[in-house]
Design a protein around this motif. Structure first.
Motif, PDB file in Angstrom:
ATOM      1  N   GLU A 166       0.858  -1.192   0.000  1.00 18.51           N
ATOM      2  CA  GLU A 166       0.000   0.000   0.000  1.00 18.51           C
ATOM      3  C   GLU A 166       0.891   1.237   0.000  1.00 18.51           C
ATOM      4  N   ASN A 167       0.646   2.131  -0.949  1.00 17.74           N
ATOM      5  CA  ASN A 167       1.378   3.389  -1.039  1.00 17.74           C
ATOM      6  C   ASN A 167       0.684   4.409  -0.141  1.00 17.74           C
ATOM      7  N   ASP A 168       1.270   4.698   1.003  1.00 19.52           N
ATOM      8  CA  ASP A 168       0.664   5.627   1.965  1.00 19.52           C
ATOM      9  C   ASP A 168       0.552   7.035   1.396  1.00 19.52           C
ATOM     10  N   HIS A 169       1.642   7.527   0.819  1.00 20.93           N
ATOM     11  CA  HIS A 169       1.599   8.858   0.200  1.00 20.93           C
ATOM     12  C   HIS A 169       2.793   9.059  -0.715  1.00 20.93           C
ATOM     13  N   ILE A 170       2.646  10.023  -1.606  1.00 17.79           N
ATOM     14  CA  ILE A 170       3.750  10.479  -2.439  1.00 17.79           C
ATOM     15  C   ILE A 170       3.954  11.967  -2.165  1.00 17.79           C
ATOM     16  N   ALA A 171       5.147  12.455  -2.459  1.00 13.42           N
ATOM     17  CA  ALA A 171       5.450  13.847  -2.115  1.00 13.42           C
ATOM     18  C   ALA A 171       6.164  14.564  -3.248  1.00 13.42           C
ATOM     19  N   PHE A 172       5.832  15.849  -3.362  1.00 18.32           N
ATOM     20  CA  PHE A 172       6.451  16.721  -4.356  1.00 18.32           C
ATOM     21  C   PHE A 172       7.053  17.946  -3.659  1.00 18.32           C
ATOM     22  N   ARG A 173       8.117  18.466  -4.241  1.00 15.65           N
ATOM     23  CA  ARG A 173       8.718  19.713  -3.776  1.00 15.65           C
ATOM     24  C   ARG A 173       8.570  20.774  -4.872  1.00 15.65           C
ATOM     25  N   VAL A 189       3.622   0.251   6.420  1.00 15.60           N
ATOM     26  CA  VAL A 189       4.103  -0.975   7.059  1.00 15.60           C
ATOM     27  C   VAL A 189       3.031  -1.635   7.929  1.00 15.60           C
ATOM     28  N   HIS A 190       2.034  -0.869   8.389  1.00 14.50           N
ATOM     29  CA  HIS A 190       1.021  -1.454   9.272  1.00 14.50           C
ATOM     30  C   HIS A 190       0.168  -2.515   8.575  1.00 14.50           C
ATOM     31  N   ASN A 191       0.213  -2.552   7.250  1.00 12.37           N
ATOM     32  CA  ASN A 191      -0.560  -3.559   6.529  1.00 12.37           C
ATOM     33  C   ASN A 191       0.276  -4.788   6.149  1.00 12.37           C
ATOM     34  N   ILE A 244       7.102   0.023  12.549  1.00 14.82           N
ATOM     35  CA  ILE A 244       8.285   0.719  12.025  1.00 14.82           C
ATOM     36  C   ILE A 244       9.568   0.132  12.599  1.00 14.82           C
ATOM     37  N   GLY A 245       9.550  -0.181  13.884  1.00 18.64           N
ATOM     38  CA  GLY A 245      10.750  -0.754  14.504  1.00 18.64           C
ATOM     39  C   GLY A 245      11.159  -2.060  13.850  1.00 18.64           C
ATOM     40  N   GLU A 246      10.197  -2.941  13.640  1.00 21.69           N
ATOM     41  CA  GLU A 246      10.487  -4.234  13.022  1.00 21.69           C
ATOM     42  C   GLU A 246      10.911  -4.076  11.563  1.00 21.69           C
ATOM     43  N   PHE A 247      10.229  -3.191  10.852  1.00 19.86           N
ATOM     44  CA  PHE A 247      10.562  -3.030   9.432  1.00 19.86           C
ATOM     45  C   PHE A 247      11.921  -2.345   9.268  1.00 19.86           C
ATOM     46  N   VAL A 252      12.984   6.483  -0.250  1.00 24.39           N
ATOM     47  CA  VAL A 252      11.777   5.725   0.063  1.00 24.39           C
ATOM     48  C   VAL A 252      11.415   5.978   1.521  1.00 24.39           C
ATOM     49  N   GLU A 253      10.133   6.176   1.782  1.00 22.60           N
ATOM     50  CA  GLU A 253       9.672   6.421   3.148  1.00 22.60           C
ATOM     51  C   GLU A 253       8.797   5.260   3.611  1.00 22.60           C
ATOM     52  N   PHE A 254       8.645   5.153   4.923  1.00 21.42           N
ATOM     53  CA  PHE A 254       7.840   4.087   5.527  1.00 21.42           C
ATOM     54  C   PHE A 254       6.973   4.717   6.614  1.00 21.42           C
ATOM     55  N   ALA A 255       5.726   4.294   6.687  1.00 23.19           N
ATOM     56  CA  ALA A 255       4.803   4.886   7.660  1.00 23.19           C
ATOM     57  C   ALA A 255       4.004   3.802   8.372  1.00 23.19           C
ATOM     58  N   GLU A 256       3.844   4.004   9.673  1.00 23.71           N
ATOM     59  CA  GLU A 256       2.969   3.159  10.485  1.00 23.71           C
ATOM     60  C   GLU A 256       1.908   4.055  11.101  1.00 23.71           C
ATOM     61  N   ARG A 257       0.670   3.800  10.734  1.00 22.35           N
ATOM     62  CA  ARG A 257      -0.466   4.568  11.257  1.00 22.35           C
ATOM     63  C   ARG A 257      -1.249   3.674  12.216  1.00 22.35           C
TER      64      ARG A 257
END
Length: 294
Positions: free
Chosen positions: A40-47, A181-183, A191-194, A247-252
């Motif tokens: 699952e792609n949590d988000h993408i970001a632009f500058r 990562v939560h999925n 996040i810690g495990e990943f 690459v970023e990783f998120a746990e919600r």
């Protein structure tokens, strides 16, 4: 339309950022996922550059047209940045985070350099873009908005704002995508495990403010790789190794009012949404020399 635009963004991003394919391959080999589509792609970001004809107000028009909803504003005083996030029209699409540099807050010399490039864009380019043509939008998001910068200008901007230097070379190039990562399966879904899995595979993580960035409510945890270095070609054929994307990783975490739900019933709307300025402030530094060591 939206699916086609997102596909184009991700294709070029994967081609340019070796860590993306390497992380996905490591996840496949480990048996964490059965196929890349399981991520699952949590988000993408632009500058972006905060100048009248560009910046957030321009780029956001594309995604608002495709059904995104503009949400919270964020301000990063030290980095001289503003940002908004955008909620997708359906849960299968990623959130979007768009930031912009407050150009007027930089030194006169830095402003002069930036405006010498952005002034080539005489009017908001999105206003004349056919947003019903996915190929045209895809091409726009991967095209140079201004002339190729000189290495001298890039280096001068980097002394004052590494964000400015990144944008002057990369323009709207996708800054990062984010794995939810939560999925993932147990053993990898925090996040810690990943992070432990990634570091065990040799990936280098952004340690600005700690490898795990945690929101004050403890419900949004994020981490990121350090940006891959790329060989950039500047004006007059000068080359230099600079930071590309990462690459970023998120746990919600599940919101307290939904804590009673069984794991199989948890959907995106049951988890902490939005972003956190304190987390994002440190994630930005994935492209900074303090992290890349360049």
């Amino acid at each position: 339309m939206l699916q086609q635009v997102l596909h184009g963004l991700m294709q070029r991003y994967m081609e340019r950022v070796p860590d993306v394919k390497a992380i996905i391959q490591a996840m496949l080999q480990e048996g964490i996922i059965a196929n890349p589509e399981a991520i699952e792609n949590d988000h993408i970001a632009f500058r972006t550059m905060g100048v009248p004809q560009l910046g957030i107000q321009s780029l956001e028009k594309i995604f608002l047209r495709y059904g995104y909803t503009k949400k919270d504003a964020y301000r990063f005083s030290e980095k001289k940045l503003d940002a908004f996030w955008y909620a997708p029209p359906a849960p299968q699409y990623p959130r979007i985070f768009i930031s912009e540099l407050r150009v007027q807050d930089l030194s006169p010399r830095a402003q002069e350099i930036i405006l010498s490039y952005t002034a080539e864009v005489k009017a908001d380019p999105v206003n004349t873009l056919n947003l019903d043509d996915a190929a045209a939008v895809d091409a726009f998001l991967h095209s140079g908005l201004w002339r190729l910068p000189t290495l001298e200008d890039y280096s001068r901007l980097a002394e004052e704002s590494e964000y400015a230097a990144w944008v002057i070379y990369n323009r709207y190039y996708l800054n990062h995508f984010t794995i939810s990562v939560h999925n993932l399966p147990p053993g990898y879904n925090t996040i810690g495990e990943f992070n432990a899995f990634l570091e065990g595979k040799g990936f280098t993580l952004n340690n600005a403010g700690g490898k795990i960035k945690v929101s004050p409510d403890g419900a949004l945890l994020q981490s990121a790789t350090v940006a891959n270095m790329i060989t950039a070609t500047f004006a007059n054929h000068a080359t230099c190794r600079i930071a590309g994307s990462y690459v970023e990783f998120a746990e919600r975490k599940v919101l307290p009012r939904y804590a009673h739900l069984p794991a199989a019933a948890i959907k995106r709307e049951h988890r902490r949404d939005g972003f956190e300025a304190g987390n994002a402030d440190k994630i930005f530094e994935s492209t900074y020399r303090s992290q890349t060591g360049s």
